[in-house]
Motif scaffolding. Structure first.
Motif: not given
Length: 403
Positions: A307-317
Motif C-alpha cells: 500500500r505504501i509502495a503504491n502511494k509512492l508510485i502514484c506520486h511519481d507516475a
C-alpha cells in the motif's frame, strides 16, 4: 558551300558531348569536391579557372567555321558553368582565358564574341552570389545559358561591322549556338546536381548508420542496466528450491521479479508486470521495483508494504502507466506464505500430496492507479512437495505459429 542548321547543331552537340564527358571527370576530382563543399582556396580556384578556361578554348576549336567566316561554337559553356557553380572569380578567370583567346583569332566579330564570353563567366558568378552560393536548379541554368547566347547575338549586332554581315552571321548561328550551349549547361547542371544528391544521400546514410549504432549501443546498455535490476542468482533457502527466468519481448521490458530479505527467517518474493513495453515500461519498472523493495524491507505485513509502495508510485507516475504485482512473505520456519495480489495473474500452487491446483488470487487492483487501495491479505501453509509458480502474461499470452 552551304551548311544547314541541322548540320551545325549536330556538330556542336558532338563537341558539347566531349566537353560534358570531360566535365563529368572533373566533377569527380578532389579539388571539385572541395568546391562543392564551399571550401575555396587559391589552389582549387586556379585549377578551376585553367580547366574551365581550357574548356572554353576547346569550345572555340570544336566549333564550325561558316561560309560567312563566323564560327558557330560553344565557347561560352566553360565560363557559364564556372561562374554558376564556382563563383565570380572562377567564372571571370575562365571567361578571360576563353575571351582573350577568341579575340586574338581575329575576325570582324572578335570583339563582341570575346566580350560575351567574359561577361558570361562574370554574370554566372554574380548569380552564384545572389543565390547565396547555392547552385542553380537545372531549368535556371538552362535559361541563363540561353539568355547569354541571345545577349551574345545582341552584342554582335551592336558592335560588329559591317552590320549586314553581322546580321547574316547572327541569323545563321543563333539557333544552333543557343540550343547547343543550353543543352551543354543542362547536362553539366544535371551531373553536378546528381553528384550533390549522391553526396547528400551518402551523408544521410552515414548519419543513419551512426545513429543506428548509437541507438543499438544505448539499447544494449539499457538492457544490461535492466538485467542488473533483476537478481543475479536465486537465494539458497533452507527447505526451499527457487528458480527464475526472464525473457523480455523487446530488448527491454516491464516485467520483473525480486527476492527481498526481510529478516533471518522471512523473505519477500515479488513478480510484477508494468503496462506497455520498451523503454517507457523499463523506466516505470525501475521506479516500481525501487518503491516495492524499499518498503518491503521495513514493513512487517505484506499488505502494508505494498500500500505504501503504491502511494509512492502514484506520486511519481505521470504517464498513466500502472503495474500489476504479486507479493508474498515467505516464512521459512512456519513454511507459510502471506500474500497480496495487486491485479496480477494469480500464481499457481500445485499440491504435491494431493495433485490439486490452487489459484493464488486475492482482492486488489494494480499499483499506480489510485492513491489509496485496499489489498486483501491471504495466508497459506505449504507442504513439503508443494510447488508455486509465479508468471506474467508473457506466458499466458504466448502463441505458436498455429496460434
Amino acid at each position: 558551300m552551304s551548311i544547314s542548321v541541322s548540320d551545325i547543331l549536330i556538330d556542336l552537340v558532338k563537341t558539347a558531348s566531349v566537353v560534358v564527358v570531360f566535365a563529368y571527370i572533373v566533377t569527380r576530382t578532389r579539388f571539385f569536391s572541395d568546391i562543392l563543399n564551399k571550401q575555396f582556396n587559391i589552389r582549387n580556384q586556379v585549377i578551376a579557372v585553367l580547366l574551365f578556361g581550357g574548356l572554353s578554348i576547346f569550345g572555340t576549336y570544336g566549333g564550325i567555321t561558316l561560309p560567312s567566316g563566323a564560327i558557330a561554337n560553344i565557347r561560352d559553356l566553360g565560363p557559364i558553368v564556372a561562374g554558376l557553380f564556382c563563383g565570380p572569380l572562377v567564372g571571370l578567370g575562365a571567361g578571360l582565358i576563353g575571351g582573350v583567346h577568341r579575340y586574338f583569332l581575329g575576325g570582324f566579330v572578335a570583339l563582341p564574341c570575346s566580350l560575351a564570353t567574359i561577361i558570361a563567366g562574370l554574370l554566372g558568378g554574380v548569380i552564384y552570389l545572389l543565390r547565396k552560393k547555392e547552385f542553380p536548379r537545372v531549368w535556371q541554368a538552362i535559361l541563363f545559358a540561353a539568355g547569354m547566347e541571345l545577349f551574345h547575338m545582341g552584342l554582335t549586332l551592336l558592335l560588329a561591322r559591317p552590320y549586314d554581315q553581322a546580321l547574316a552571321v547572327v541569323q545563321e548561328v543563333i539557333v544552333p549556338m543557343t540550343g547547343a550551349n543550353a543543352a551543354g549547361v543542362a547536362i553539366f547542371a544535371l551531373i553536378i546536381h546528381n553528384l550533390v544528391i549522391e553526396r547528400r544521400t551518402a551523408a544521410e546514410k552515414e548519419k543513419y548508420r551512426r545513429d543506428l549504432e548509437r541507438k543499438e549501443f544505448e539499447i544494449e546498455t539499457a538492457r544490461r542496466i535492466q538485467q542488473g535490476f533483476l537478481p543475479e542468482a536465486t537465494p539458497r533457502l533452507d527447505g526451499f528450491d527457487l528458480g527464475a527466468f526472464s525473457l523480455p519481448a523487446l530488448e527491454v521490458g516491464g516485467d520483473f521479479y525480486d527476492f527481498i530479505p526481510i529478516d533471518r527467517d522471512k523473505w519477500g518474493l515479488v513478480i510484477a508486470d508494468v503496462s506497455g513495453k520498451g523503454f517507457p515500461a523499463a523506466l516505470f519498472m525501475a521506479l516500481s521495483r525501487m518503491c516495492v523493495r524499499a518498503n518491503a524491507m521495513g514493513m512487517s505485513t505484506a499488505s502494508e508494504a505494498i500500500r505504501i509502495a503504491n502511494k509512492l508510485i502514484c506520486h511519481d507516475a505521470k504517464s498513466g502507466m500502472f503495474v500489476t504485482l504479486f507479493y508474498t512473505l515467505l516464512d521459512l520456519k512456519r513454511r507459510r506464505i502471506t500474500y497480496v495480489n495487486a491485479g496480477h495473474n494469480p500464481p499457481l500452487l500445485f499440491r504435491g500430496n494431493t495433485g490439486g491446483v490452487v489459484l493464488l488470487g486475492a482482492r486488489g487492483i494494480a499499483l499506480g492507479v489510485l492513491d489509496n487501495i485496499d489489498l486483501e491479505e491471504v495466508q497459506l501453509d505449504l507442504d513439503s512437495n508443494d510447488t508455486v509458480v509465479f508468471y506474467t502474461d508473457g506466458v499466458t499470452e504466448a502463441i505458436n505459429a498455429k496460434e
